[in-house]
Write a protein that holds these residues in place. Sequence first.
Motif, mmCIF file in Angstrom:
data_model
loop_
_atom_site.group_PDB
_atom_site.id
_atom_site.type_symbol
_atom_site.label_atom_id
_atom_site.label_comp_id
_atom_site.label_asym_id
_atom_site.label_seq_id
_atom_site.Cartn_x
_atom_site.Cartn_y
_atom_site.Cartn_z
ATOM 1 N N ARG A 28 1.243 -1.132 0.266
ATOM 2 C CA ARG A 28 -0.554 -0.163 -0.106
ATOM 3 C C ARG A 28 0.669 1.041 -0.514
ATOM 4 N N CYS A 29 0.933 2.412 -1.038
ATOM 5 C CA CYS A 29 1.366 3.065 -1.228
ATOM 6 C C CYS A 29 0.505 4.304 -1.551
ATOM 7 N N GLY A 30 0.718 5.530 -1.457
ATOM 8 C CA GLY A 30 -0.245 6.579 -1.529
ATOM 9 C C GLY A 30 0.388 6.485 -3.266
ATOM 10 N N VAL A 31 -0.470 7.471 -3.813
ATOM 11 C CA VAL A 31 -0.780 7.860 -5.300
ATOM 12 C C VAL A 31 0.456 8.425 -6.007
ATOM 13 N N ASP A 32 0.733 9.747 -4.903
ATOM 14 C CA ASP A 32 2.108 10.575 -5.562
ATOM 15 C C ASP A 32 3.356 9.911 -4.795
ATOM 16 N N ASP A 33 3.542 9.644 -3.963
ATOM 17 C CA ASP A 33 4.465 8.811 -3.412
ATOM 18 C C ASP A 33 5.101 7.774 -4.180
ATOM 19 N N ARG A 34 3.695 6.499 -4.584
ATOM 20 C CA ARG A 34 3.593 6.005 -5.838
ATOM 21 C C ARG A 34 4.902 6.468 -7.285
ATOM 22 N N GLN A 35 3.976 7.373 -7.806
ATOM 23 C CA GLN A 35 4.783 7.760 -8.942
ATOM 24 C C GLN A 35 5.815 8.568 -8.598
ATOM 25 N N LEU A 36 6.479 9.316 -7.767
ATOM 26 C CA LEU A 36 8.146 9.434 -7.652
ATOM 27 C C LEU A 36 8.859 8.656 -7.212
ATOM 28 N N LEU A 37 7.944 7.537 -6.319
ATOM 29 C CA LEU A 37 9.495 5.624 -6.874
ATOM 30 C C LEU A 37 9.144 5.354 -7.840
ATOM 31 N N ILE A 38 8.209 5.567 -8.804
ATOM 32 C CA ILE A 38 8.381 5.080 -10.239
ATOM 33 C C ILE A 38 9.090 5.471 -10.959
ATOM 34 N N GLU A 39 8.991 6.562 -11.221
ATOM 35 C CA GLU A 39 9.922 7.440 -11.917
ATOM 36 C C GLU A 39 11.398 7.634 -10.564
ATOM 37 N N ASP A 40 11.603 7.301 -9.499
ATOM 38 C CA ASP A 40 12.830 6.895 -9.725
ATOM 39 C C ASP A 40 13.529 6.101 -9.759
ATOM 40 N N ALA A 41 12.593 4.736 -9.526
ATOM 41 C CA ALA A 41 13.593 3.601 -9.299
ATOM 42 C C ALA A 41 12.654 2.472 -10.509
ATOM 43 N N PRO A 42 12.727 3.209 -11.859
ATOM 44 C CA PRO A 42 11.789 1.903 -12.522
ATOM 45 C C PRO A 42 11.998 1.003 -12.458
#
Length: 108
Positions: A28-42
């Motif tokens: 479970r992860c906030g949508v904004d945090d999720r986007q940052l994680l994916i952008e930072d380390a896809p």
Amino acid sequence: PSRPTYSPAGRLQLPDLGSAEPDRLVLRCGVDDRQLLIEDAPETYYLTDYYRSYPLVLVRLPRANEAMLRELLSQSWRMTSAKTRKPAGRLRSPHPLKTNRSRSDQPR
């Protein structure tokens, strides 16, 4: 329910949840945090169409940084437990047929 644990040596141990994708974890992860994680380390964090509408992120465990994984697990647990916690406030109301009057206050 199974929970992640730490061994005496401090190593993270995840329970086998029978994932359809081995070595993957859904958190479970906030949508904004999720986007940052994916952008930072896809190469580590990703999303499939199935999970897109949920506040979740998928993690490739072999590529995950242990410190970041600990933080994400803690965050996920806090988000999940916050949804299941009962709201603070009044205690349960007294039974409607019982009164708090003493025997001397009751009508005869």
